[in-house]
Design an enzyme around this catalytic site. Structure first.
Site, mmCIF file in Angstrom:
data_model
loop_
_atom_site.group_PDB
_atom_site.id
_atom_site.type_symbol
_atom_site.label_atom_id
_atom_site.label_comp_id
_atom_site.label_asym_id
_atom_site.label_seq_id
_atom_site.Cartn_x
_atom_site.Cartn_y
_atom_site.Cartn_z
ATOM 1 N N ARG A 96 0.329 8.899 1.406
ATOM 2 C CA ARG A 96 0.046 7.800 2.342
ATOM 3 C C ARG A 96 1.252 7.447 3.185
ATOM 4 N NH1 ARG A 96 -3.316 3.871 -1.554
ATOM 5 N NH2 ARG A 96 -1.461 4.277 -2.775
ATOM 6 N N GLU A 142 6.021 6.764 -15.050
ATOM 7 C CA GLU A 142 5.732 5.968 -16.240
ATOM 8 C C GLU A 142 5.462 6.869 -17.446
ATOM 9 O OE1 GLU A 142 2.774 2.341 -17.622
ATOM 10 O OE2 GLU A 142 2.744 3.037 -15.556
#
Length: 180
Positions: A64, A101
């Protein structure tokens, strides 16, 4: 365009519950992109930030960040450089690994696209944990250029990305139009 486009931008971001997994509220920017007034307002603000920081090039982070960074570069009269996932660019590249993560990832940039003296603005849609932006800044510096700053549409403040980027920013500004 209003003097402060934040309300317009915020009104065009849709929350999608339980995407991509249960418990996550995804911030969907496709309604913003579909609205020419909102997309233009976003592009104008980010292009103004690039000019104010003396940027000479813009990097957009896959994927994006491409959608936002390319029109910002054109509007500001700057070159655009894509930062891609590993293995997507032909030719000589610089690569940088970073932690996610759960696991790790790697991004790349064409080495020849950065020149000494370039001041490069990093553009993305969201600042979450800061891993991708931090890796992009490392690539820019390894390519011999200077980081002019980082600009994002929205910052997910609860994930702590700004704090993680402070040492990597090395004095370069971080601009988030919206903090959620």
């Amino acid at each position: 365009m209003t003097a402060d486009p934040r309300e317009l931008l915020l009104s065009r971001i849709r929350d999608v519950a339980d995407y991509p997994k249960p418990g996550v509220v995804f911030k969907d920017i496709t309604p913003l992109l579909a609205d020419p007034a909102a997309f233009t307002a976003l592009t104008d603000v980010l292009a103004g930030f690039c000019r104010a920081q003396g940027a000479t090039k813009v990097v957009g982070l896959e994927a994006r960040g491409f959608i936002l960074g390319a029109p910002v570069a054109v509007s500001a009269g700057l070159g655009f450089i894509p930062v891609r996932k590993a293995g997507k660019l032909p030719g000589a590249t610089l690569s940088q690994s970073y932690d996610l993560e759960y696991g790790s990832a790697e991004i790349e940039i064409h080495a020849e696209d950065l020149l000494p003296g370039d001041r490069v603005m990093v553009i993305d849609d969201v600042l979450a944990t800061g891993g991708t932006a931090g890796a992009a800044m490392e690539l820019i510096r390894r390519g011999g250029a200077e980081v002019a700053g980082v600009a994002v549409l929205m910052e997910l403040g609860f994930l702590g990305g700004r704090g993680r980027l402070e040492t990597v920013l090395d004095g370069a500004p971080l601009k988030a139009l919206l903090t959620l």
